[in-house]
Design a protein around this motif. Structure first.
Motif, PDB file in Angstrom:
ATOM      1  N   ASP A 149      -5.682  -5.592   2.019  1.00 46.81           N
ATOM      2  CA  ASP A 149      -5.546  -4.310   2.688  1.00 46.81           C
ATOM      3  C   ASP A 149      -6.089  -3.239   1.745  1.00 46.81           C
ATOM      4  OD1 ASP A 149      -4.885  -2.454   4.631  1.00 46.81           O
ATOM      5  OD2 ASP A 149      -2.755  -2.400   4.135  1.00 46.81           O
ATOM      6  N   GLY A 150      -6.432  -2.099   2.305  1.00 44.46           N
ATOM      7  CA  GLY A 150      -6.899  -0.982   1.494  1.00 44.46           C
ATOM      8  C   GLY A 150      -8.407  -0.904   1.424  1.00 44.46           C
ATOM      9  N   ARG A 151      -8.875  -0.102   0.478  1.00 48.02           N
ATOM     10  CA  ARG A 151     -10.303   0.170   0.310  1.00 48.02           C
ATOM     11  C   ARG A 151     -10.868  -0.706  -0.808  1.00 48.02           C
ATOM     12  NH1 ARG A 151      -7.882   5.247  -0.298  1.00 48.02           N
ATOM     13  NH2 ARG A 151      -8.644   5.216  -2.426  1.00 48.02           N
ATOM     14  N   HIS A 152     -11.577  -1.733  -0.452  1.00 50.50           N
ATOM     15  CA  HIS A 152     -12.270  -2.570  -1.426  1.00 50.50           C
ATOM     16  C   HIS A 152     -13.680  -2.006  -1.556  1.00 50.50           C
ATOM     17  CE1 HIS A 152      -8.932  -5.216  -0.401  1.00 50.50           C
ATOM     18  NE2 HIS A 152      -9.154  -5.814  -1.554  1.00 50.50           N
ATOM     19  N   GLU A 153     -13.833  -1.001  -2.438  1.00 51.80           N
ATOM     20  CA  GLU A 153     -15.066  -0.225  -2.502  1.00 51.80           C
ATOM     21  C   GLU A 153     -16.205  -0.920  -3.241  1.00 51.80           C
ATOM     22  OE1 GLU A 153     -13.273   3.083  -4.349  1.00 51.80           O
ATOM     23  OE2 GLU A 153     -12.502   3.911  -2.486  1.00 51.80           O
ATOM     24  N   LEU A 154     -15.930  -1.498  -4.379  1.00 60.63           N
ATOM     25  CA  LEU A 154     -17.006  -2.079  -5.187  1.00 60.63           C
ATOM     26  C   LEU A 154     -17.389  -3.472  -4.708  1.00 60.63           C
ATOM     27  CD1 LEU A 154     -15.824  -0.922  -8.720  1.00 60.63           C
ATOM     28  CD2 LEU A 154     -17.540   0.123  -7.232  1.00 60.63           C
ATOM     29  N   VAL A 155     -16.416  -4.262  -4.346  1.00 61.76           N
ATOM     30  CA  VAL A 155     -16.640  -5.621  -3.847  1.00 61.76           C
ATOM     31  C   VAL A 155     -15.699  -5.853  -2.679  1.00 61.76           C
ATOM     32  CG1 VAL A 155     -17.366  -6.532  -6.090  1.00 61.76           C
ATOM     33  CG2 VAL A 155     -14.964  -6.639  -5.462  1.00 61.76           C
ATOM     34  N   ASN A 156     -16.029  -6.826  -1.822  1.00 58.16           N
ATOM     35  CA  ASN A 156     -15.110  -7.117  -0.724  1.00 58.16           C
ATOM     36  C   ASN A 156     -13.946  -7.960  -1.239  1.00 58.16           C
ATOM     37  OD1 ASN A 156     -15.659  -9.955  -0.559  1.00 58.16           O
ATOM     38  ND2 ASN A 156     -17.432  -9.548   0.720  1.00 58.16           N
ATOM     39  N   GLU A 157     -12.954  -8.191  -0.391  1.00 61.51           N
ATOM     40  CA  GLU A 157     -11.740  -8.869  -0.843  1.00 61.51           C
ATOM     41  C   GLU A 157     -12.001 -10.306  -1.294  1.00 61.51           C
ATOM     42  OE1 GLU A 157     -11.698  -9.141   3.699  1.00 61.51           O
ATOM     43  OE2 GLU A 157     -12.109  -7.574   2.262  1.00 61.51           O
ATOM     44  N   HIS A 158     -13.043 -10.949  -0.780  1.00 62.00           N
ATOM     45  CA  HIS A 158     -13.336 -12.326  -1.182  1.00 62.00           C
ATOM     46  C   HIS A 158     -13.975 -12.372  -2.573  1.00 62.00           C
ATOM     47  CE1 HIS A 158     -12.085 -13.533   2.760  1.00 62.00           C
ATOM     48  NE2 HIS A 158     -12.936 -12.675   3.291  1.00 62.00           N
ATOM     49  N   GLU A 159     -14.870 -11.434  -2.859  1.00 64.15           N
ATOM     50  CA  GLU A 159     -15.440 -11.334  -4.203  1.00 64.15           C
ATOM     51  C   GLU A 159     -14.361 -10.929  -5.202  1.00 64.15           C
ATOM     52  OE1 GLU A 159     -20.007  -9.937  -3.469  1.00 64.15           O
ATOM     53  OE2 GLU A 159     -18.425  -8.507  -2.948  1.00 64.15           O
ATOM     54  N   ASP A 160     -13.469 -10.025  -4.774  1.00 62.95           N
ATOM     55  CA  ASP A 160     -12.343  -9.597  -5.595  1.00 62.95           C
ATOM     56  C   ASP A 160     -11.480 -10.802  -5.960  1.00 62.95           C
ATOM     57  OD1 ASP A 160     -10.088  -8.293  -6.701  1.00 62.95           O
ATOM     58  OD2 ASP A 160      -9.285  -7.810  -4.732  1.00 62.95           O
ATOM     59  N   ALA A 161     -11.152 -11.611  -4.967  1.00 56.44           N
ATOM     60  CA  ALA A 161     -10.295 -12.775  -5.193  1.00 56.44           C
ATOM     61  C   ALA A 161     -10.940 -13.754  -6.165  1.00 56.44           C
ATOM     62  CB  ALA A 161      -9.988 -13.465  -3.860  1.00 56.44           C
ATOM     63  N   ALA A 162     -12.217 -14.034  -5.985  1.00 59.88           N
ATOM     64  CA  ALA A 162     -12.912 -14.979  -6.858  1.00 59.88           C
ATOM     65  C   ALA A 162     -12.976 -14.467  -8.299  1.00 59.88           C
ATOM     66  CB  ALA A 162     -14.318 -15.245  -6.321  1.00 59.88           C
ATOM     67  N   ALA A 163     -13.306 -13.192  -8.460  1.00 54.10           N
ATOM     68  CA  ALA A 163     -13.442 -12.629  -9.804  1.00 54.10           C
ATOM     69  C   ALA A 163     -12.096 -12.539 -10.526  1.00 54.10           C
ATOM     70  CB  ALA A 163     -14.085 -11.247  -9.727  1.00 54.10           C
ATOM     71  N   MET A 208       0.814  -1.195   0.000  1.00 55.28           N
ATOM     72  CA  MET A 208       0.000   0.000   0.000  1.00 55.28           C
ATOM     73  C   MET A 208       0.858   1.260   0.000  1.00 55.28           C
ATOM     74  SD  MET A 208      -3.093  -1.087  -0.270  1.00 55.28           S
ATOM     75  CE  MET A 208      -3.800   0.521  -0.200  1.00 55.28           C
ATOM     76  N   ASP A 209       2.170   1.111   0.041  1.00 52.35           N
ATOM     77  CA  ASP A 209       3.064   2.265   0.017  1.00 52.35           C
ATOM     78  C   ASP A 209       3.304   2.804  -1.385  1.00 52.35           C
ATOM     79  OD1 ASP A 209       3.311   2.216   2.756  1.00 52.35           O
ATOM     80  OD2 ASP A 209       5.129   1.012   2.749  1.00 52.35           O
ATOM     81  N   ILE A 210       2.810   2.128  -2.397  1.00 47.93           N
ATOM     82  CA  ILE A 210       2.997   2.586  -3.769  1.00 47.93           C
ATOM     83  C   ILE A 210       1.977   3.698  -4.042  1.00 47.93           C
ATOM     84  CG2 ILE A 210       2.959   1.914  -6.193  1.00 47.93           C
ATOM     85  CD1 ILE A 210       3.594  -0.948  -5.285  1.00 47.93           C
ATOM     86  N   PRO A 211       2.430   4.850  -4.540  1.00 43.60           N
ATOM     87  CA  PRO A 211       1.499   5.950  -4.804  1.00 43.60           C
ATOM     88  C   PRO A 211       0.329   5.526  -5.698  1.00 43.60           C
ATOM     89  CG  PRO A 211       3.750   6.715  -5.007  1.00 43.60           C
ATOM     90  CD  PRO A 211       3.818   5.217  -4.855  1.00 43.60           C
ATOM     91  N   GLY A 212      -0.865   5.872  -5.280  1.00 40.87           N
ATOM     92  CA  GLY A 212      -2.061   5.566  -6.040  1.00 40.87           C
ATOM     93  C   GLY A 212      -2.704   4.232  -5.704  1.00 40.87           C
ATOM     94  N   ALA A 213      -2.042   3.394  -4.904  1.00 42.02           N
ATOM     95  CA  ALA A 213      -2.606   2.084  -4.564  1.00 42.02           C
ATOM     96  C   ALA A 213      -3.855   2.277  -3.712  1.00 42.02           C
ATOM     97  CB  ALA A 213      -1.582   1.237  -3.828  1.00 42.02           C
ATOM     98  N   ARG A 214      -4.942   1.660  -4.130  1.00 41.35           N
ATOM     99  CA  ARG A 214      -6.196   1.747  -3.366  1.00 41.35           C
ATOM    100  C   ARG A 214      -6.481   0.471  -2.597  1.00 41.35           C
ATOM    101  NH1 ARG A 214      -9.845   4.107  -8.000  1.00 41.35           N
ATOM    102  NH2 ARG A 214     -11.026   2.254  -7.482  1.00 41.35           N
ATOM    103  N   SER A 215      -6.110  -0.672  -3.163  1.00 41.29           N
ATOM    104  CA  SER A 215      -6.325  -1.937  -2.469  1.00 41.29           C
ATOM    105  C   SER A 215      -5.353  -2.977  -3.003  1.00 41.29           C
ATOM    106  CB  SER A 215      -7.764  -2.431  -2.646  1.00 41.29           C
ATOM    107  OG  SER A 215      -8.016  -2.758  -3.998  1.00 41.29           O
ATOM    108  N   VAL A 216      -5.082  -3.959  -2.154  1.00 41.18           N
ATOM    109  CA  VAL A 216      -4.221  -5.066  -2.542  1.00 41.18           C
ATOM    110  C   VAL A 216      -4.799  -6.338  -1.945  1.00 41.18           C
ATOM    111  CG1 VAL A 216      -2.663  -4.699  -0.583  1.00 41.18           C
ATOM    112  CG2 VAL A 216      -1.854  -5.976  -2.579  1.00 41.18           C
ATOM    113  N   THR A 217      -4.770  -7.411  -2.739  1.00 42.84           N
ATOM    114  CA  THR A 217      -5.263  -8.705  -2.286  1.00 42.84           C
ATOM    115  C   THR A 217      -4.276  -9.777  -2.721  1.00 42.84           C
ATOM    116  OG1 THR A 217      -7.534  -7.926  -2.633  1.00 42.84           O
ATOM    117  CG2 THR A 217      -7.236 -10.290  -2.303  1.00 42.84           C
ATOM    118  N   LEU A 218      -3.886 -10.639  -1.782  1.00 42.75           N
ATOM    119  CA  LEU A 218      -3.081 -11.823  -2.086  1.00 42.75           C
ATOM    120  C   LEU A 218      -4.072 -12.961  -2.249  1.00 42.75           C
ATOM    121  CD1 LEU A 218      -0.365 -13.295  -2.383  1.00 42.75           C
ATOM    122  CD2 LEU A 218      -0.412 -13.637   0.111  1.00 42.75           C
ATOM    123  N   VAL A 219      -4.020 -13.633  -3.402  1.00 49.58           N
ATOM    124  CA  VAL A 219      -5.041 -14.614  -3.762  1.00 49.58           C
ATOM    125  C   VAL A 219      -4.408 -15.985  -4.008  1.00 49.58           C
ATOM    126  CG1 VAL A 219      -6.865 -15.168  -5.437  1.00 49.58           C
ATOM    127  CG2 VAL A 219      -6.390 -12.777  -4.855  1.00 49.58           C
TER     128      VAL A 219
END
Length: 119
Positions: free
Chosen positions: A23-37, A1-12
């Motif tokens: 970590d970060g702001r998972h605004e549209l979907v949560n991290e589990h939906e993010d990981a699956a998609a 999250m230290d990279i400029p402009g990073a909004r969210s990060v997920t290890l999948v």
């Protein structure tokens, strides 16, 4: 999250499609939906023979998806495990720089890989 402009990060976990850490702001979907998609995206790219350079294994190491409000970096990690881990980082278009984000993310992932080999 230290990279400029990073909004969210997920290890999948690419084998199961589950989020291992986030970590970060998972605004549209949560991290589990993010990981699956994003697992579906990675699997589709790896299954596409047109995106292979003709090697014996899958040789895709990074996928970049650009949208109107930002971009996604999907970096596939190498390791001794069943399946494939990858990192999904979402960047804001206005605050991020694609070239610098790629450079910094690669440096972070290389450092993590070195630490894992030393353990």
């Amino acid at each position: 999250m230290d990279i400029p402009g990073a909004r969210s990060v997920t290890l999948v976990d690419g084998a199961s499609g589950l989020a291992i850490a986030a970590d970060g702001r998972h605004e549209l979907v949560n991290e589990h939906e993010d990981a699956a998609a994003t697992t579906d995206v990675v699997r589709a790219v790896l299954a596409c023979p047109a995106l292979s350079s003709g090697g014996d294994g899958d040789d895709v190491t990074e996928i970049i998806v650009c949208g109107t409000r930002g971009y996604h970096l999907l970096n596939l990690l190498n390791g001794d495990f069943d399946g494939r881990l990858f990192v999904h980082v979402l960047f804001d278009e206005d605050a991020g720089n694609l070239a610098m984000a790629r450079f910094q993310l690669h440096a972070i992932l290389d450092e993590l890989a070195e630490g894992a080999h030393e353990s």
